[in-house]
Write an enzyme that holds these catalytic residues in place. Structure first.
Site, PDB file in Angstrom:
ATOM      1  N   GLU A 517       0.857  -1.170   0.000  1.00  0.00           N
ATOM      2  CA  GLU A 517       0.000   0.000   0.000  1.00  0.00           C
ATOM      3  C   GLU A 517       0.907   1.238   0.000  1.00  0.00           C
ATOM      4  OE1 GLU A 517      -3.293  -0.131   2.701  1.00  0.00           O
ATOM      5  OE2 GLU A 517      -4.290   1.433   1.558  1.00  0.00           O
ATOM      6  N   GLU A 787      -2.025   0.398  13.318  1.00  0.00           N
ATOM      7  CA  GLU A 787      -3.289   0.653  12.620  1.00  0.00           C
ATOM      8  C   GLU A 787      -4.480   0.251  13.494  1.00  0.00           C
ATOM      9  OE1 GLU A 787      -3.579  -1.606   9.026  1.00  0.00           O
ATOM     10  OE2 GLU A 787      -5.022  -0.224   8.142  1.00  0.00           O
TER      11      GLU A 787
END
Ligand code: RAM
Length: 932
Positions: A517, A787
């Site tokens: 990502e 996260e």
């Protein structure tokens, strides 16, 4: 002679006429007597914090300096700037610009108003100031800058790349493997060389060499921009590298962000035709005034048979020492088996612009702390989750291939945990050409890792810690903020937040640095910008990224969720609003109005887009919502339970508010009126629609984030806010006083609880150690911000929903820690007026920190004592501070003097604190029982 020494020899100068005018204008006598001179201004910078840049991007620069730290200099009353084209002119008359003596306190971002500057121009400047007593300083040491190539037409070079006859190989994903290239040429420099500059960039990433020597020490240049709109260029002073006679120049080129497998899979097909290319222009100036250019053109040669066999950002680098090309960037190298190159013209619509923020570099080395054998694999632990590459020093046998694997964590059995990497392989390989110690560092990739597993070395040797070192790579800014407290867990959280920045500020702000990502997600940046502006000198970094956002704005005025845009035509509330909130945050923390001016049009267009998403005043803009809210019952649990239209309407208001603020700063009176009215309307509509008369949410679930947005963004009138508070608190009580917020709500928790008078609860949440909370991750061994709050737990290992262990969004709590626990925040833009207001809490015995503002270092330290409290505050020259002293109903002493209104300027006194106004200097405050 260096410019520095030249200037040291110059007599101080003041134009007699000027003195006369000034004396009459000022109505006071200016002291120009050498012996009375005060220390000179220092820390001369241009634009967003550049000192003496080479290859600068802006022909209309602005100037900043700091007043010397001295007990007598409190403020500036006047300044004078001189700008010249040759250093010797500083002592004569300024040929480019003389500001004259300007009556002003301003020491930052003063616009150049002289003759037009052009590409390649060398500029020298100096400043002096008068203090609050009209004492004039010496002229500063001269500073300088040199412009890069500002226009596409300054380039006569062409893009080049290997003219390979071989078909491009594909990987398992059917995307091209661009084998790194070496490109070279030789040239004669026949006369005495005065100076030489290399202007260079790539579609891909490059490293350049002249006569075998690496040029500069930047990594992954030119960096990552919306390549269809703009590619940044670099300028290097290569005067020392060029010799009179024959020279060689060589460039290594790899795929990087531009041509590599990067971004989401569904968009890879758009890149299939892109191939890496390089563009370089070497300009030599001879002592006799003549010039020569060596440019990338059809005369270069290239090969893909070098030692870097493959290199990709996600997948890592493969190096084979058996095919090294010794001397390839030196003269006399036999390149008869190299290929020719293909050229292509510079596109008129792709701006070639000198890089407008700092390059990325090798910033820090992390030694391994332990090395263990796990399942016959050798695993090094660096003790810190980091981003960059390894530096190895490993014994190998000829023909062996060393394999390096990287992971952020290890499984219960100590083996590497790589499930959270998605398709990013993060693998490096090195094949040895002979027996012995191999030293190597990959060139064109980066990994997110704490652990390194190696195999394929000479097993006759027992692994040693110095075999593997972590090379931490990020944008080359200075760390500007410090924090320490009496609580080790809070200190670890602060360190984790800082490492979140180091790990995700590699040329652009990314969501994460390890999995497939690594994108410029706007929402994450929106949450973290203020925190980052304390930790690091990230001003230029943000200004540069804002240019990318402007370039990516869609024709319908919407803003992509990821910049540079790799994900397609998606805009969403709470993410795309970064286009408005970040310029405002940067302005507020630096005082730089240019960032508002540059982005204002984009902001107003974004507001227009918001308006297309309204249904009867309520926004229906798409959003993923309060991303990753824990315990969400929504079908897609990642999207949080807070009503999406509430979020979108709240961010509509927020963007209007910040655009309105910007209009005020920029003096756009009509817009101020327009947006004030609009904001009032939005608020009314928001309150009517989402809240009942009792201040209770009437749409969607009762979530913390719904109340936090409504109160944090000031969307309810005062009476309704008051009524909403118990409902807000109920959402915390329902969660056993834990947070239930995702990316959007979390940054608001502490400031909103403080605003509604529940600082105690804010601190409770900050110091909570049970899931979900900031310190929970810390107790589970986090060395970065994760996260998910439970990304890893000692009991259950890694979360089922594999998450990144280096995601800075929740680190947004840093803003409150610095503003309110250390207690340093701006009262006016750029900290010209500072608020020193630490919140003293039962959780801490002391806290301290400092911040290097544009005016100099601000420090705040507080500590409880047996009888009360001590505060040590340091305020830089040319600023003032309001200090909020918690008086604890005791006596207050400032620098040993009892606080009384005849001695000090008391602004306010209430039950909690007394607020005083102080000027620059050191202030020691004691709060103690009267009889002590
Ligand atoms: C994830 C990213 C990012 C988040 C978006 C919505 O893939 O990691 O953090 O902003 O989704």
């Amino acid at each position: 002679m260096s410019i520095q020494s030249l200037f040291n020899k110059m007599p101080c100068y003041i134009n007699g006429l000027l003195l006369l005018i000034l004396t009459s204008v000022a109505g006071c006598s200016l002291n120009d007597n050498d012996s009375n001179r005060i220390a000179q201004p220092q820390s001369l910078k241009i634009n967003e914090g550049f000192s003496n840049p080479l290859g600068f991007y802006d022909a209309k620069p602005n100037f900043s300096w700091q007043l010397p730290a001295s007990s007598s200099v409190k403020a500036q009353s006047r300044y004078q700037i001189k700008v010249v084209s040759k250093p010797e002119l500083l002592s004569q008359s300024a040929d480019l610009w003389d500001s004259g003596v300007v009556q002003s306190e301003q020491t930052t971002f003063i616009e150049y108003q002289g003759k037009a500057l052009d590409s390649r121009q060398k500029v020298y400047w100096q400043v002096r100031f008068w203090d609050q007593n009209q004492q004039v300083s010496n002229w500063s040491e001269p500073a300088q800058f040199e412009l890069g190539l500002l226009n596409n037409h300054d380039w006569s070079a062409k893009w080049i790349e290997i003219d390979s006859k071989k078909p491009i190989q594909l990987n398992q994903y059917k995307t091209p493997i661009h084998i790194p290239q070496h490109l070279r040429t030789e040239f004669n420099a026949n006369k005495t060389i005065k100076s030489a500059r290399l202007y260079i960039t790539a579609k891909g990433v490059f490293e350049a060499f002249i006569n075998g020597k690496r040029i500069g020490n930047d990594i992954l240049t030119p960096g990552y921009t919306p390549y269809k709109k703009r590619i940044e260029t670099l300028t290097y002073d290569v005067t020392p590298q060029i010799t009179q006679g024959l020279n060689a120049i060589g460039i290594q080129l790899a795929e990087g962000w531009y041509a590599g497998r990067f971004g989401p899979k569904r968009h890879w097909h758009k890149k299939l035709k892109l191939t890496p290319k390089v563009l370089a222009q070497l300009e030599i100036e001879y002592a006799d005034g003549s010039q020569q250019q060596i440019v990338t053109d059809q005369n270069w040669q290239a090969t893909q048979n070098g030692p870097v066999r493959t290199s990709g950002l996600y997948d890592g680098e493969r190096y084979n020492a058996n095919v090294e090309l010794p001397g390839w960037a030196q003269t006399g190298f036999d390149s008869s088996d190299w290929s020719g190159v293909k050229t292509s013209n510079i596109e008129a619509d792709v701006l070639l612009q000198p890089k407008r923020h700092f390059t990325s570099k090798n910033k820090q080395l992390l030694p391994a702390l332990s090395v263990n054998k796990v399942n016959r694999k050798t695993i090094f632990d660096l003790g810190q989750n980091m981003v960059g590459v390894p530096k190895i020093k490993v014994p190998m046998k000829q023909g062996q291939t060393l394999k390096l694997r990287f992971a952020e964590g290890v499984n219960q059995d100590g083996s590497l945990y790589t499930k959270n990497l998605g398709s990013a392989k993060q693998l490096d390989f090195y094949t040895a050409k002979q027996d012995g110690i191999v030293e190597w560092q990959p060139q064109f990739t980066f990994h997110g890792f704490r652990y390194v597993e190696i195999s394929g070395y000479d097993t006759e040797f027992k692994p040693k810690l110095d075999w593997v070192t972590g090379v931490v790579q990020y944008t080359d800014f200075k760390m500007t903020g410090k924090f320490e407290s009496s609580d080790p867990l809070l200190n670890q959280l602060q360190s984790n937040i800082e490492w979140g920045l180091k790990g995700n500020f590699l040329d652009i702000p990314t969501d994460c640095p390890q999995r497939s990502e690594r994108l410029g997600w706007t929402g994450d940046a929106l949450a973290f910008a203020n925190t980052s502006l304390y930790i690091a000198d990230s001003h230029a970094f943000w200004s540069a990224w804002m240019q990318s956002i402007r370039e990516e704005q869609f024709e319908d005025n919407s803003i992509p969720v990821v910049v540079p845009n790799e994900v397609g035509e998606i805009a969403q509330a709470g993410w795309s609003d970064a286009a408005v909130t970040i310029p405002w945050d940067v302005y507020w923390r630096t005082g730089d109005k240019n960032i508002l001016a540059e982005n204002y049009e984009m902001m107003t267009r974004w507001i227009k887009y918001h308006q297309t998403q309204l249904n009867n005043g309520i926004s229906e803009m798409w959003t993923v919502g309060d991303w990753l809210q824990p315990y969400s019952q929504r079908e897609d649990s990642r999207r949080g339970e807070t009503d999406h239209s509430l979020i979108s309407t709240a961010f509509y208001a927020r963007s209007v508010e910040f655009t309105l603020n910007s209009a005020k700063v920029l003096g756009k009176i009509d817009d101020v009126k327009k947006y004030s009215t609009l904001l009032a309307e939005i608020k009314t509509r928001f309150q009517q629609h989402f809240f009942d008369q009792g201040g209770r949410l009437q749409v969607g679930k009762q979530t913390q984030t719904a109340y936090l947005l409504a109160i944090g963004f000031d969307l309810l009138d005062a009476a309704t806010t008051k009524k909403a508070v118990p409902h807000l608190l109920a959402t915390f009580e329902d969660a056993n006083n834990h947070l239930r917020t995702g990316f959007l709500g979390t940054p608001l928790i502490a400031p909103v609880l403080e605003k509604v008078g529940r600082t105690d609860l804010a601190f409770d949440l900050l110091f909570k150690k049970t899931y979900p909370s900031w310190l929970y991750s810390v107790t589970q061994g986090a060395t970065t911000v994760w996260e998910r709050w439970d990304g890893y737990t000692h009991n259950n290992g890694f979360a089922d929903k594999q998450g990144s262990l280096n995601h800075y969004a929740y680190g947004a709590i840093g803003e409150w820690i610095y503003d309110r626990v250390v207690g340093i925040s701006p009262l006016t833009a750029g900290y010209k007026k500072i608020r020193i207001a630490p919140l003293i809490t039962e959780h801490l015995q002391f806290a301290q920190g400092e911040f290097q503002s544009v005016y100099g270092t601000i420090k705040s330290h507080w500590e409880k004592t047996n009888s009360g409290l001590i505060m040590n505050i340091s305020i830089p020259s040319n600023t003032q501070a309001q200090i909020e002293i918690p008086h604890l109903n005791k006596a207050v002493y400032i620098n040993q003097q009892r606080l009384t209104s005849d001695r000090f300027e008391i602004i306010e006194r209430n039950q909690q604190h007394v607020v005083i106004l102080v000027e620059a200097g050191e202030h020691q405050i004691e709060v103690k029982s009267k009889d002590l």
